[in-house]
Scaffold this active site. Structure first.
Site, PDB file in Angstrom:
ATOM      1  N   LYS A  89       0.797  -1.230   0.000  1.00 44.62           N
ATOM      2  CA  LYS A  89       0.000   0.000   0.000  1.00 44.62           C
ATOM      3  C   LYS A  89       0.835   1.288   0.000  1.00 44.62           C
ATOM      4  O   LYS A  89       0.392   2.334   0.482  1.00 44.62           O
ATOM      5  CB  LYS A  89      -0.988   0.028   1.181  1.00 44.62           C
ATOM      6  N   SER A  90       2.037   1.182  -0.544  1.00 44.27           N
ATOM      7  CA  SER A  90       2.899   2.363  -0.575  1.00 44.27           C
ATOM      8  C   SER A  90       2.903   3.036  -1.949  1.00 44.27           C
ATOM      9  O   SER A  90       3.613   4.020  -2.145  1.00 44.27           O
ATOM     10  CB  SER A  90       4.327   1.958  -0.216  1.00 44.27           C
ATOM     11  N   GLY A  91       2.128   2.497  -2.904  1.00 42.74           N
ATOM     12  CA  GLY A  91       2.141   3.065  -4.251  1.00 42.74           C
ATOM     13  C   GLY A  91       2.809   2.142  -5.259  1.00 42.74           C
ATOM     14  O   GLY A  91       3.267   2.590  -6.320  1.00 42.74           O
ATOM     15  N   THR A  92       2.815   0.851  -4.947  1.00 42.80           N
ATOM     16  CA  THR A  92       3.418  -0.156  -5.824  1.00 42.80           C
ATOM     17  C   THR A  92       2.852  -0.062  -7.249  1.00 42.80           C
ATOM     18  O   THR A  92       3.608  -0.080  -8.229  1.00 42.80           O
ATOM     19  CB  THR A  92       3.104  -1.573  -5.272  1.00 42.80           C
ATOM     20  N   TRP A 106       1.546   2.351  -8.849  1.00 45.28           N
ATOM     21  CA  TRP A 106       2.049   3.558  -9.519  1.00 45.28           C
ATOM     22  C   TRP A 106       3.483   3.358 -10.015  1.00 45.28           C
ATOM     23  O   TRP A 106       3.808   3.616 -11.180  1.00 45.28           O
ATOM     24  CB  TRP A 106       1.976   4.715  -8.513  1.00 45.28           C
ATOM     25  N   ARG A 112      -7.645   4.070  -4.888  1.00 48.11           N
ATOM     26  CA  ARG A 112      -8.657   4.584  -3.959  1.00 48.11           C
ATOM     27  C   ARG A 112      -8.656   6.096  -4.033  1.00 48.11           C
ATOM     28  O   ARG A 112      -9.423   6.685  -4.752  1.00 48.11           O
ATOM     29  CB  ARG A 112      -8.373   4.063  -2.535  1.00 48.11           C
ATOM     30  N   ARG A 134       6.148   4.563   2.132  1.00 47.01           N
ATOM     31  CA  ARG A 134       5.205   5.680   2.267  1.00 47.01           C
ATOM     32  C   ARG A 134       5.034   5.979   3.743  1.00 47.01           C
ATOM     33  O   ARG A 134       5.170   5.079   4.586  1.00 47.01           O
ATOM     34  CB  ARG A 134       3.875   5.219   1.657  1.00 47.01           C
ATOM     35  N   HIS A 171       7.220  -7.696  -2.120  1.00 45.35           N
ATOM     36  CA  HIS A 171       7.142  -7.017  -0.824  1.00 45.35           C
ATOM     37  C   HIS A 171       8.138  -7.650   0.151  1.00 45.35           C
ATOM     38  O   HIS A 171       8.096  -7.350   1.349  1.00 45.35           O
ATOM     39  CB  HIS A 171       5.744  -7.172  -0.216  1.00 45.35           C
TER      40      HIS A 171
HETATM   41  N1  LIG Z   1      -0.982   6.270 -10.167  1.00 42.46           N
HETATM   42  C1  LIG Z   1      -1.056   6.446  -8.859  1.00 42.46           C
HETATM   43  N2  LIG Z   1      -0.583   7.583  -8.288  1.00 42.46           N
HETATM   44  C2  LIG Z   1      -0.643   7.773  -6.961  1.00 42.46           C
HETATM   45  N3  LIG Z   1      -1.161   6.870  -6.096  1.00 42.46           N
HETATM   46  C3  LIG Z   1      -1.632   5.719  -6.605  1.00 42.46           C
HETATM   47  C4  LIG Z   1      -1.593   5.447  -7.995  1.00 42.46           C
HETATM   48  N4  LIG Z   1      -2.123   4.224  -8.201  1.00 42.46           N
HETATM   49  C5  LIG Z   1      -2.483   3.744  -7.002  1.00 42.46           C
HETATM   50  N5  LIG Z   1      -2.203   4.637  -6.032  1.00 42.46           N
HETATM   51  C6  LIG Z   1      -2.459   4.519  -4.589  1.00 42.46           C
HETATM   52  O1  LIG Z   1      -1.528   3.590  -4.000  1.00 42.46           O
HETATM   53  C7  LIG Z   1      -2.176   2.878  -2.939  1.00 42.46           C
HETATM   54  C8  LIG Z   1      -2.154   1.393  -3.227  1.00 42.46           C
HETATM   55  O2  LIG Z   1      -0.851   0.952  -2.926  1.00 42.46           O
HETATM   56  P1  LIG Z   1      -0.125  -0.237  -3.687  1.00 42.46           P
HETATM   57  O3  LIG Z   1      -0.242  -0.035  -5.141  1.00 42.46           O
HETATM   58  O4  LIG Z   1       1.232  -0.320  -3.097  1.00 42.46           O
HETATM   59  O5  LIG Z   1      -0.989  -1.506  -3.269  1.00 42.46           O
HETATM   60  S1  LIG Z   1      -0.437  -3.009  -3.268  1.00 42.46           S
HETATM   61  O6  LIG Z   1       0.536  -3.125  -2.154  1.00 42.46           O
HETATM   62  O7  LIG Z   1       0.159  -3.296  -4.568  1.00 42.46           O
HETATM   63  O8  LIG Z   1      -1.651  -3.834  -3.012  1.00 42.46           O
HETATM   64  C9  LIG Z   1      -3.592   3.420  -2.858  1.00 42.46           C
HETATM   65  O9  LIG Z   1      -3.512   4.497  -1.923  1.00 42.46           O
HETATM   66  P2  LIG Z   1      -4.771   5.070  -1.136  1.00 42.46           P
HETATM   67  O10 LIG Z   1      -5.610   5.789  -2.137  1.00 42.46           O
HETATM   68  O11 LIG Z   1      -4.207   6.009  -0.102  1.00 42.46           O
HETATM   69  O12 LIG Z   1      -5.474   3.908  -0.503  1.00 42.46           O
HETATM   70  C10 LIG Z   1      -3.803   3.894  -4.275  1.00 42.46           C
HETATM   71  O13 LIG Z   1      -4.846   4.805  -4.424  1.00 42.46           O
END
Ligand SMILES: Nc1ncnc2c1ncn2[C@@H]1O[C@H](COP(=O)(O)OS(=O)(=O)O)[C@@H](OP(=O)(O)O)[C@H]1O
Length: 333
Positions: free
Chosen positions: A78-81, A83, A299, A167, A145
């Site tokens: 949930k750190s932005g993987t 992205w 989200r 994050r 992870h």
């Molecule tokens: N393109 C882009 N830019 C910025 N942020 C983004 C993007 N894509 C996904 N997110 C946000 O990243 C959060 C999900 O984290 P992960 O992608 O690490 O999830 S996982 O660990 O792979 O399941 C989740 O954060 P939260 O919105 O705070 O819940 C996503 O909304």
């Protein structure tokens, strides 16, 4: 009254069925806690994993053969993987996919998790190991992870590069908490926030303790800056162009002046932005073969959104632990 059955829609890595005897035997020797994301978590090499995930971790440690040209994206959940997967893919494969026709970029029709597979999840969920290893042209892009101590030996022995993303723990926790609520069966409401926070603070959470995970890679990035690139979600949000160029340098694929003149950096950032990705059909409606809906990875996509959920006391508790754990490391959130 019988409680509703656990949801059949749980992603495979959180289910507890179909474990091999080898994994069951191994798991039976490990410390175990009731989880708040999965039913149970098991502590292996100092970090907590679901039962099914353990099978992938062990398979990965046993079979994964890293190549010097591999690029490994390591993240805390949930750190932005999602992205960073999109960014890395479009950065590294830009010769193949940006020119001549950006209208047909694979990210427009495929979720980033399909383009950059999770090592420890795919090794047992999707394809047999040899298949996965041969189906990628170099550089192969993987994500994981896994904490530093649990990386397969071949990763440690190779010259492959690691990009590490984490994050702010408050946003990480909040994002994970929302994610767990999506997995609860109908009628079971939300995951009790206080209980979840108590477990997260004790480190009992997927791939937790969060702070040990981060510190492992932080220290490694200080020791081996040419091998480990350490970046925070918040930094990437604040100066995306600057950090994308740094990343390109680190990976040995800097942007040429002609690319700069053509606006390739901005194009990549626009393509990978929350707004673009979350509004694509594939990410609104698709599902991974492991059962997760693509939309679960999008989200809010904001920094500092924890303010909408955590009380001042909860935030202070997380801040205090963060300060204690990171003291003297030079790392701050
Ligand atoms: N393109 C882009 N830019 C910025 N942020 C983004 C993007 N894509 C996904 N997110 C946000 O990243 C959060 C999900 O984290 P992960 O992608 O690490 O999830 S996982 O660990 O792979 O399941 C989740 O954060 P939260 O919105 O705070 O819940 C996503 O909304």
């Amino acid at each position: 009254m019988a409680l509703p059955q656990p949801p059949t829609a749980l992603p495979q890595y959180l289910q507890e069925s179909e474990l091999s005897q080898e994994t069951r035997d191994m798991i039976s020797t490990l410390p175990r806690e009731k989880g708040w994301v999965a039913n149970h978590l098991h502590q292996y090499q100092g970090f907590w994993h679901s039962s099914r995930q353990m099978q992938g971790v062990l398979a990965c440690q046993k079979h994964f053969q890293a190549q010097d040209s591999d690029i490994l994206l390591v993240t805390t959940p949930k750190s932005g993987t999602t992205w960073l997967k999109a960014i890395l893919f479009s950065l590294v494969k830009r010769g193949e996919h940006y020119h001549p026709d950006p209208q047909h970029h694979p990210l427009l029709t495929k979720n980033p998790h399909v383009l950059v597979p999770f090592l420890e999840l795919n090794l047992y969920l999707e394809k047999p190991v040899p298949d996965l290893m041969t189906s990628y042209a170099p550089p192969r892009l993987f994500s994981t992870h896994l904490p530093l101590v649990s990386l397969p030996e071949s990763v440690k022995d190779s010259a492959c590069k690691v990009v590490y993303l984490c994050r702010n723990p408050k946003d990480t926790f909040v994002s994970l908490w929302h994610f767990t609520n999506r997995l609860r069966p109908e009628g079971r409401g939300t995951n009790p926030l206080e209980e979840a926070l108590e477990k997260f603070c004790r480190g009992v959470s997927l791939y937790g303790p969060f702070w040990d995970h981060v510190l492992g890679y932080w220290n490694e990035s200080l020791k081996r800056p040419e091998r480990v690139f350490f970046i925070k979600y918040e930094e990437m949000k604040e100066r995306p162009g600057f950090h994308l160029r740094r990343l390109a340098e680190f990976l040995g694929c800097p942007f040429f002046p002609e690319e700069e003149a053509q606006g390739v950096v901005d194009n990549i950032l626009r393509l990978c932005s929350f707004e673009t990705l979350s509004n694509l059909d594939v990410n609104k409606n698709g599902k991974l073969s492991s059962g997760e809906e693509h939309s679960a990875f999008f989200r809010r996509g904001e920094a500092g959104e924890w303010r909408n959920l955590l009380t001042a006391k909860m935030a202070e508790q997380l801040d205090r632990i963060t300060e204690e754990k990171l003291q003297g490391s030079g790392l701050k959130f």
